[in-house]
Design a protein around this motif. Structure first.
Motif, PDB file in Angstrom:
ATOM      1  N   GLU A   6      -1.328  14.300   2.191  1.00 55.96           N
ATOM      2  CA  GLU A   6      -2.617  14.455   1.524  1.00 55.96           C
ATOM      3  C   GLU A   6      -3.249  13.112   1.188  1.00 55.96           C
ATOM      4  OE1 GLU A   6      -1.237  16.577  -1.845  1.00 55.96           O
ATOM      5  OE2 GLU A   6      -1.608  18.544  -0.997  1.00 55.96           O
ATOM      6  N   THR A   7      -2.437  12.101   0.939  1.00 54.72           N
ATOM      7  CA  THR A   7      -2.950  10.835   0.418  1.00 54.72           C
ATOM      8  C   THR A   7      -3.170   9.783   1.490  1.00 54.72           C
ATOM      9  OG1 THR A   7      -0.675  10.161  -0.088  1.00 54.72           O
ATOM     10  CG2 THR A   7      -1.948  11.192  -1.860  1.00 54.72           C
ATOM     11  N   VAL A   8      -2.854  10.083   2.727  1.00 51.73           N
ATOM     12  CA  VAL A   8      -3.160   9.199   3.856  1.00 51.73           C
ATOM     13  C   VAL A   8      -3.739  10.063   4.970  1.00 51.73           C
ATOM     14  CG1 VAL A   8      -2.255   7.611   5.591  1.00 51.73           C
ATOM     15  CG2 VAL A   8      -1.347   7.553   3.261  1.00 51.73           C
ATOM     16  N   LEU A   9      -4.988   9.800   5.320  1.00 48.54           N
ATOM     17  CA  LEU A   9      -5.680  10.584   6.342  1.00 48.54           C
ATOM     18  C   LEU A   9      -5.861   9.741   7.599  1.00 48.54           C
ATOM     19  CD1 LEU A   9      -8.487  12.119   4.097  1.00 48.54           C
ATOM     20  CD2 LEU A   9      -6.206  13.047   4.577  1.00 48.54           C
ATOM     21  N   VAL A  10      -5.836  10.387   8.765  1.00 44.56           N
ATOM     22  CA  VAL A  10      -5.999   9.692  10.040  1.00 44.56           C
ATOM     23  C   VAL A  10      -6.993  10.458  10.900  1.00 44.56           C
ATOM     24  CG1 VAL A  10      -4.851   8.787  12.097  1.00 44.56           C
ATOM     25  CG2 VAL A  10      -3.598   8.892   9.931  1.00 44.56           C
ATOM     26  N   ARG A  23      -6.454   8.595  -2.362  1.00 44.50           N
ATOM     27  CA  ARG A  23      -6.309   9.012  -3.769  1.00 44.50           C
ATOM     28  C   ARG A  23      -7.516   8.467  -4.534  1.00 44.50           C
ATOM     29  NH1 ARG A  23      -1.801   7.332  -7.103  1.00 44.50           N
ATOM     30  NH2 ARG A  23      -2.074   9.278  -8.256  1.00 44.50           N
ATOM     31  N   PRO A  24      -8.710   8.916  -4.202  1.00 42.07           N
ATOM     32  CA  PRO A  24      -9.911   8.299  -4.785  1.00 42.07           C
ATOM     33  C   PRO A  24      -9.960   8.394  -6.298  1.00 42.07           C
ATOM     34  CG  PRO A  24     -10.458  10.360  -3.665  1.00 42.07           C
ATOM     35  CD  PRO A  24      -9.046  10.026  -3.292  1.00 42.07           C
ATOM     36  N   GLN A  25      -9.366   9.439  -6.863  1.00 42.77           N
ATOM     37  CA  GLN A  25      -9.389   9.591  -8.315  1.00 42.77           C
ATOM     38  C   GLN A  25      -8.587   8.497  -9.012  1.00 42.77           C
ATOM     39  OE1 GLN A  25      -7.572  11.303  -6.223  1.00 42.77           O
ATOM     40  NE2 GLN A  25      -5.520  11.591  -7.062  1.00 42.77           N
ATOM     41  N   ALA A  26      -7.710   7.811  -8.275  1.00 48.71           N
ATOM     42  CA  ALA A  26      -6.883   6.732  -8.830  1.00 48.71           C
ATOM     43  C   ALA A  26      -7.160   5.407  -8.137  1.00 48.71           C
ATOM     44  CB  ALA A  26      -5.401   7.095  -8.704  1.00 48.71           C
ATOM     45  N   LEU A  27      -8.351   5.262  -7.551  1.00 43.84           N
ATOM     46  CA  LEU A  27      -8.695   4.055  -6.779  1.00 43.84           C
ATOM     47  C   LEU A  27      -7.636   3.764  -5.718  1.00 43.84           C
ATOM     48  CD1 LEU A  27     -10.111   1.674  -9.548  1.00 43.84           C
ATOM     49  CD2 LEU A  27     -11.400   2.994  -7.863  1.00 43.84           C
ATOM     50  N   ARG A  32       5.095   6.247  -3.968  1.00 41.13           N
ATOM     51  CA  ARG A  32       6.077   6.055  -2.897  1.00 41.13           C
ATOM     52  C   ARG A  32       5.799   6.956  -1.692  1.00 41.13           C
ATOM     53  NH1 ARG A  32      10.621   3.638  -1.426  1.00 41.13           N
ATOM     54  NH2 ARG A  32      12.119   4.751  -0.134  1.00 41.13           N
ATOM     55  N   PRO A  33       5.537   8.265  -1.870  1.00 37.36           N
ATOM     56  CA  PRO A  33       5.212   9.073  -0.684  1.00 37.36           C
ATOM     57  C   PRO A  33       4.004   8.533   0.081  1.00 37.36           C
ATOM     58  CG  PRO A  33       5.674  10.493  -2.550  1.00 37.36           C
ATOM     59  CD  PRO A  33       5.598   9.094  -3.091  1.00 37.36           C
ATOM     60  N   MET A  34       3.040   8.007  -0.637  1.00 40.32           N
ATOM     61  CA  MET A  34       1.848   7.456   0.002  1.00 40.32           C
ATOM     62  C   MET A  34       2.191   6.206   0.810  1.00 40.32           C
ATOM     63  SD  MET A  34      -1.601   6.481  -2.061  1.00 40.32           S
ATOM     64  CE  MET A  34      -3.132   6.009  -1.268  1.00 40.32           C
ATOM     65  N   ALA A  35       3.032   5.334   0.236  1.00 40.71           N
ATOM     66  CA  ALA A  35       3.454   4.123   0.954  1.00 40.71           C
ATOM     67  C   ALA A  35       4.188   4.478   2.241  1.00 40.71           C
ATOM     68  CB  ALA A  35       4.332   3.254   0.062  1.00 40.71           C
ATOM     69  N   LEU A  36       5.065   5.473   2.162  1.00 38.11           N
ATOM     70  CA  LEU A  36       5.815   5.880   3.352  1.00 38.11           C
ATOM     71  C   LEU A  36       4.893   6.531   4.385  1.00 38.11           C
ATOM     72  CD1 LEU A  36       9.012   7.372   1.653  1.00 38.11           C
ATOM     73  CD2 LEU A  36       8.707   5.104   2.662  1.00 38.11           C
ATOM     74  N   ALA A  37       3.931   7.331   3.914  1.00 39.51           N
ATOM     75  CA  ALA A  37       3.000   7.975   4.838  1.00 39.51           C
ATOM     76  C   ALA A  37       2.101   6.947   5.512  1.00 39.51           C
ATOM     77  CB  ALA A  37       2.152   9.008   4.093  1.00 39.51           C
ATOM     78  N   TYR A  38       1.705   5.919   4.778  1.00 37.38           N
ATOM     79  CA  TYR A  38       0.868   4.866   5.359  1.00 37.38           C
ATOM     80  C   TYR A  38       1.638   4.120   6.447  1.00 37.38           C
ATOM     81  CZ  TYR A  38      -1.859   0.562   5.733  1.00 37.38           C
ATOM     82  OH  TYR A  38      -2.577  -0.497   6.208  1.00 37.38           O
ATOM     83  N   ALA A  39       2.888   3.766   6.167  1.00 39.02           N
ATOM     84  CA  ALA A  39       3.702   3.088   7.170  1.00 39.02           C
ATOM     85  C   ALA A  39       3.892   3.966   8.405  1.00 39.02           C
ATOM     86  CB  ALA A  39       5.061   2.701   6.575  1.00 39.02           C
ATOM     87  N   ALA A  40       4.118   5.261   8.187  1.00 41.70           N
ATOM     88  CA  ALA A  40       4.290   6.177   9.312  1.00 41.70           C
ATOM     89  C   ALA A  40       3.005   6.291  10.127  1.00 41.70           C
ATOM     90  CB  ALA A  40       4.709   7.556   8.799  1.00 41.70           C
ATOM     91  N   ALA A  41       1.851   6.314   9.454  1.00 40.30           N
ATOM     92  CA  ALA A  41       0.573   6.399  10.166  1.00 40.30           C
ATOM     93  C   ALA A  41       0.340   5.157  11.019  1.00 40.30           C
ATOM     94  CB  ALA A  41      -0.565   6.584   9.174  1.00 40.30           C
ATOM     95  N   LEU A  42       0.677   3.984  10.486  1.00 38.79           N
ATOM     96  CA  LEU A  42       0.551   2.750  11.268  1.00 38.79           C
ATOM     97  C   LEU A  42       1.445   2.796  12.500  1.00 38.79           C
ATOM     98  CD1 LEU A  42       0.514  -0.018   8.498  1.00 38.79           C
ATOM     99  CD2 LEU A  42      -1.391   0.619   9.983  1.00 38.79           C
ATOM    100  N   ARG A  43       2.686   3.215  12.338  1.00 41.97           N
ATOM    101  CA  ARG A  43       3.613   3.254  13.473  1.00 41.97           C
ATOM    102  C   ARG A  43       3.159   4.260  14.529  1.00 41.97           C
ATOM    103  NH1 ARG A  43       7.672   2.735   9.549  1.00 41.97           N
ATOM    104  NH2 ARG A  43       8.703   0.710   9.646  1.00 41.97           N
TER     105      ARG A  43
END
Length: 264
Positions: A6-10, A23-27, A32-43
């Motif tokens: 939910e917190t990383v869109l592609v 996560r616009p409500q939190a800038l 941690r799930p977001m960090a892992l999802a971002y790394a996975a999206a990059l890969r």
């Protein structure tokens, strides 16, 4: 509880993968799930032969305000568990073969600052504020920034930003070479996407991958070793298909059709 999905869109456009921290409500503060999802999206984007450039941006009015403050308030063990594994750190984007363009649409701090510097090219919206912030939280220069920032700005400028933790505006960031281009907020994502799409359409993927590898590896090489590596790469490129295609395309007055990068 929020999930990484939910917190990383592609999305994909013009051979460009657009990755949005969401996560616009939190800038777009990082969990941690977001960090892992971002790394996975990059890969995933880097492994996709149809993707020839990546744009990273934030949803809403911020790019990334740092680590979620709720995590920082949970104590040392929770904070240690938050830190990504070495292969998922913010410098991951530097290790990809695909060029990464940051479209910095709003506030940047802490790990968000590291994510921004993990990109190869940085566009920033006028009005955005950028800060390392670490010293103002009793922390150290995190995620390798004490190594990277002096190489980008020089020791003196890097030291000032890291020691003070102060915020600088988009214009100062451009003036000192921290970012490449300042644009109006409404033009930010189109400008970054156009730049990335031009790389995707007009540049050989093999060249983009090789140049990224050269630049970052040469930061730690001697001049002699860098020159030896360059000459080896030049010899390979002279006999490769992309030079022949580029010359033929220019002769025929058409866009080049370069060989996709081997993602194996």
């Amino acid at each position: 509880m929020e999930t990484g999905e939910e917190t990383v869109l592609v999305r994909h456009e013009r051979a460009v993968a657009v990755i949005t921290l969401n996560r616009p409500q939190a800038l777009n503060a990082i969990t941690r799930p977001m960090a892992l999802a971002y790394a996975a999206a990059l890969r995933t984007a880097d492994a996709d032969p149809a993707v020839r450039a990546i744009v990273v941006t934030g949803a809403g009015r911020g790019f990334c305000a740092g680590a979620d403050l709720a995590v920082l308030g949970e104590g040392p063990e929770a904070i240690r568990a938050f830190v990504p594994d070495p292969e998922d750190l913010p410098d991951l984007a530097l290790r990809l073969r695909t060029p990464v363009v940051a479209a910095v649409n709003g506030p940047v701090a802490g790990i968000g600052f590291a994510y921004m510097l993990g990109s190869d090219i940085r566009f920033v919206a006028r009005g955005a504020r950028l800060a390392t912030s670490f010293s103002r939280l009793g922390l150290v220069a995190e995620y390798g920034l004490a190594w990277l920032l002096p190489r980008l700005l020089g020791t003196s400028r890097a030291m000032e930003l890291l020691l003070s933790g102060r915020a600088l505006d988009a214009e100062e960031a451009e003036r000192i070479g921290l970012v490449h281009r300042v644009v109006e907020p409404e033009d930010l994502l189109p400008a970054a996407l156009d730049y990335a799409a031009d790389l995707a359409a007009g540049c050989a993927p093999s060249s983009l991958a090789a140049i990224k590898e050269q630049v970052y590896a040469d930061l730690e090489r001697t001049r002699a070793d860098a020159l030896a590596d360059t000459l080896r790469r030049m010899d390979v490129a002279f006999g490769g298909p992309d030079l022949a295609e580029a010359l033929t395309a220019r002769k025929e007055k058409r866009p080049p059709v370069f060989t996709p990068l081997d993602r194996g």
